[in-house]
Design an enzyme around this catalytic site. Structure first.
Site, PDB file in Angstrom:
ATOM      1  N   ARG A 177      -4.876 -15.788  10.396  1.00  0.00           N
ATOM      2  CA  ARG A 177      -6.038 -16.603  10.030  1.00  0.00           C
ATOM      3  C   ARG A 177      -6.464 -17.602  11.169  1.00  0.00           C
ATOM      4  O   ARG A 177      -7.612 -17.840  10.912  1.00  0.00           O
ATOM      5  CB  ARG A 177      -5.595 -17.078   8.809  1.00  0.00           C
ATOM      6  CG  ARG A 177      -5.275 -16.504   7.319  1.00  0.00           C
ATOM      7  CD  ARG A 177      -4.646 -16.904   6.400  1.00  0.00           C
ATOM      8  NE  ARG A 177      -3.200 -17.170   6.792  1.00  0.00           N
ATOM      9  CZ  ARG A 177      -2.228 -17.842   6.303  1.00  0.00           C
ATOM     10  NH1 ARG A 177      -2.429 -18.347   4.959  1.00  0.00           N
ATOM     11  NH2 ARG A 177      -1.210 -17.866   6.743  1.00  0.00           N
ATOM     12  N   TYR A 214       0.833  -1.232   0.070  1.00  0.00           N
ATOM     13  CA  TYR A 214      -0.077  -0.016   0.150  1.00  0.00           C
ATOM     14  C   TYR A 214       0.843   1.209  -0.153  1.00  0.00           C
ATOM     15  O   TYR A 214       2.083   1.177  -0.198  1.00  0.00           O
ATOM     16  CB  TYR A 214      -1.023  -0.001   1.218  1.00  0.00           C
ATOM     17  CG  TYR A 214      -1.794  -1.317   0.942  1.00  0.00           C
ATOM     18  CD1 TYR A 214      -2.664  -1.526  -0.114  1.00  0.00           C
ATOM     19  CD2 TYR A 214      -1.778  -2.544   1.912  1.00  0.00           C
ATOM     20  CE1 TYR A 214      -3.509  -2.531  -0.250  1.00  0.00           C
ATOM     21  CE2 TYR A 214      -2.681  -3.571   1.715  1.00  0.00           C
ATOM     22  CZ  TYR A 214      -3.393  -3.404   0.558  1.00  0.00           C
ATOM     23  OH  TYR A 214      -3.851  -4.712   0.283  1.00  0.00           O
TER      24      TYR A 214
HETATM   25  C1  LIG Z   1      -8.602 -12.218   5.415  1.00  0.00           C
HETATM   26  C2  LIG Z   1      -7.328 -11.426   5.583  1.00  0.00           C
HETATM   27  C3  LIG Z   1      -7.298  -9.983   5.552  1.00  0.00           C
HETATM   28  C4  LIG Z   1      -6.107  -9.271   5.767  1.00  0.00           C
HETATM   29  N1  LIG Z   1      -5.984  -7.871   6.123  1.00  0.00           N
HETATM   30  C5  LIG Z   1      -5.005  -7.333   6.431  1.00  0.00           C
HETATM   31  C6  LIG Z   1      -5.218  -5.852   6.856  1.00  0.00           C
HETATM   32  O1  LIG Z   1      -5.991  -5.300   6.824  1.00  0.00           O
HETATM   33  N2  LIG Z   1      -3.789  -5.147   7.295  1.00  0.00           N
HETATM   34  C7  LIG Z   1      -2.786  -5.997   7.086  1.00  0.00           C
HETATM   35  O2  LIG Z   1      -1.944  -5.327   7.749  1.00  0.00           O
HETATM   36  N3  LIG Z   1      -2.666  -7.180   6.948  1.00  0.00           N
HETATM   37  C8  LIG Z   1      -3.714  -7.930   6.572  1.00  0.00           C
HETATM   38  N4  LIG Z   1      -3.703  -9.164   6.318  1.00  0.00           N
HETATM   39  C9  LIG Z   1      -2.383  -9.942   6.607  1.00  0.00           C
HETATM   40  C10 LIG Z   1      -2.571 -10.636   8.135  1.00  0.00           C
HETATM   41  O3  LIG Z   1      -2.450  -9.537   8.887  1.00  0.00           O
HETATM   42  C11 LIG Z   1      -1.369 -11.511   8.368  1.00  0.00           C
HETATM   43  O4  LIG Z   1      -0.157 -10.994   8.117  1.00  0.00           O
HETATM   44  C12 LIG Z   1      -1.238 -12.718   7.470  1.00  0.00           C
HETATM   45  O5  LIG Z   1      -2.655 -13.352   7.344  1.00  0.00           O
HETATM   46  C13 LIG Z   1      -0.410 -13.677   7.790  1.00  0.00           C
HETATM   47  O6  LIG Z   1      -0.610 -14.200   9.143  1.00  0.00           O
HETATM   48  P1  LIG Z   1      -1.336 -15.391   9.242  1.00  0.00           P
HETATM   49  O7  LIG Z   1      -0.232 -16.630   8.851  1.00  0.00           O
HETATM   50  O8  LIG Z   1      -1.315 -15.676  11.026  1.00  0.00           O
HETATM   51  O9  LIG Z   1      -2.696 -15.536   8.715  1.00  0.00           O
HETATM   52  C14 LIG Z   1      -4.944 -10.279   6.029  1.00  0.00           C
HETATM   53  C15 LIG Z   1      -4.743 -11.301   5.787  1.00  0.00           C
HETATM   54  C16 LIG Z   1      -6.056 -11.956   5.750  1.00  0.00           C
HETATM   55  C17 LIG Z   1      -5.993 -13.585   5.455  1.00  0.00           C
END
Ligand SMILES: Cc1cc2nc3c(=O)[nH]c(=O)nc-3n(C[C@H](O)[C@H](O)[C@H](O)COP(=O)(O)O)c2cc1C
Length: 364
Positions: free
Chosen positions: A317, A178
């Site tokens: 997630r 972004y």
């Molecule tokens: C549905 C979804 C929405 C996300 N929205 C954002 C967001 O709004 N801002 C952001 O910095 N990262 C966003 N991410 C990234 C997550 O914060 C995170 O870094 C990523 O899912 C990896 O972590 P995890 O393996 O624990 O899911 C999003 C990820 C997912 C799956």
């Protein structure tokens, strides 16, 4: 005696006393109709709140040019601030700490999301390849040098609004391709003014935003999220180690509360790849709290905390699918599996069976 679970040990983050280290990562859910947070978010966030646990909101727009996806929340109008209040209150009632992630998508948008159908703004006039990640991205317009103070000011005002809405602090979204990332990374930033070229110049916007926000609400309430090693939305850098280290050291000057870094293994959203990179040099260089995110499960989260590689671990997630994640870690019980089909749908209460039926799953 039960063995200590590192993720469930207390931690003092600045003036905040956390009772455990399991953080809700920011997660966009596309359910804030007309960019206004909705009452259903009261349940969503308060379900994930715990006494002394830190939650970060989904990315929240700082202005009317900040959006690039349907139904994402904002925090630039009075109506939005008012709509956040009951959500923040509900988290506070459960003893949780709540930070608002403030966001501008830059070129990750299209004219349809922009006021008067104008071009999205960015560091560059190079667009994201249309169709990438399913988006109908429009060619952006490069901000002129003298337009940049207004962008910085939008972040400052959004931070003020977040505090007015009751949030405990803000997380500046400097990650995931972004607008801030579009200035940081040399594969996107092709400017020739003081915001492009050298590392110092490419980091200038991020640091000006940090400074403005810290001056507005207090440095002890400010964090920033970076995804230095990723190339989401074609936003990569030729020397991420140097960029990461420069930012970690430069942030020390502003004495902000935390640095939240996405692990190099999350090269792409949702997929884990092993890479030669590590966040450790950034962790060592930064003087404040270090939050790590990206692909964590309980075991490697515990290990990262026990080894001192991170102070806190943000779960995306898994927290989405398990609102009581810290409790499940404590009891060492099975976790619900997450379901990608529900991540970004606009209906907050969709029967999972209907989704599976529509998808044509055999076992419905
Ligand atoms: C549905 C979804 C929405 C996300 N929205 C954002 C967001 O709004 N801002 C952001 O910095 N990262 C966003 N991410 C990234 C997550 O914060 C995170 O870094 C990523 O899912 C990896 O972590 P995890 O393996 O624990 O899911 C999003 C990820 C997912 C799956």
């Amino acid at each position: 005696m039960a063995p200590t679970i590192p993720l469930l040990t207390p931690y003092k983050m600045g003036n905040f006393n956390l009772s455990h280290r399991v953080v809700l990562a920011p997660l966009t859910r596309n359910r804030s109709y007309g960019n206004v947070p909705q009452p259903h978010a009261i349940l969503y966030y308060s379900q994930r709140a715990t006494e002394g646990g830190l939650l970060i909101t989904e990315a929240t727009g700082v202005s009317d040019t900040a959006q690039g996806y349907p139904e994402t929340p904002g925090i630039w109008t009075k109506e939005q601030v008012e709509a956040w209040k009951p959500i923040v209150n509900a988290v506070h009632e459960k003893g949780g700490l709540f930070f608002c992630q403030i966001w501008h998508v830059g070129r990750v948008s299209n004219n349809g999301f922009q006021p008067n159908g104008e071009a999205p703004i960015s560091s560059t006039d190079k667009g994201v390849t249309p169709g990438l990640d399913g988006g109908d991205w429009s060619p952006p317009r490069r901000l002129t040098t003298d337009e940049i103070p207004a962008l910085v000011n939008d972040f400052r005002l959004a931070a003020r609004n977040a505090i007015d809405a009751g949030f405990d602090g803000v997380e500046i979204h400097g990650a995931n391709g972004y607008i801030i990332d579009q200035f940081l990374k040399d594969q996107v930033n092709d400017r020739t003014d003081q915001y492009g070229g050298t590392l110092e110049n490419r980091c200038r916007l991020a640091l000006e935003i940090v400074e403005a926000v810290a001056n507005e609400i207090g440095r002890d309430k400010v964090g920033i999220r970076l995804s230095i090693f990723a190339n989401y939305l074609e936003c990569g850098d030729s020397d991420p180690e140097a960029l990461g280290l420069y930012m970690a050291k430069a942030l020390n000057k502003y004495k902000i509360l935390y640095l939240h870094v996405i692990e190099p293994r999350m090269v792409q959203v949702g997929n884990i790849f092993e890479t030669p990179y590590s966040t450790l040099p950034m962790r060592k260089a930064f003087n404040g709290t270090f939050i790590s995110a990206g692909g964590y499960k309980k075991d490697d989260g515990n290990k990262a905390v026990a080894d001192g590689n991170a102070d806190l671990i943000a779960f995306g997630r898994l927290f989405l699918a398990n609102p009581d994640l810290p409790k499940r870690f404590e009891l060492d019980v099975e976790l619900n599996k997450y379901n990608r089909a529900t991540f970004y749908i606009q209906d907050p209460v969709v029967d999972i069976l209907i989704i599976r039926f529509l998808r044509g799953d055999d076992d419905v």
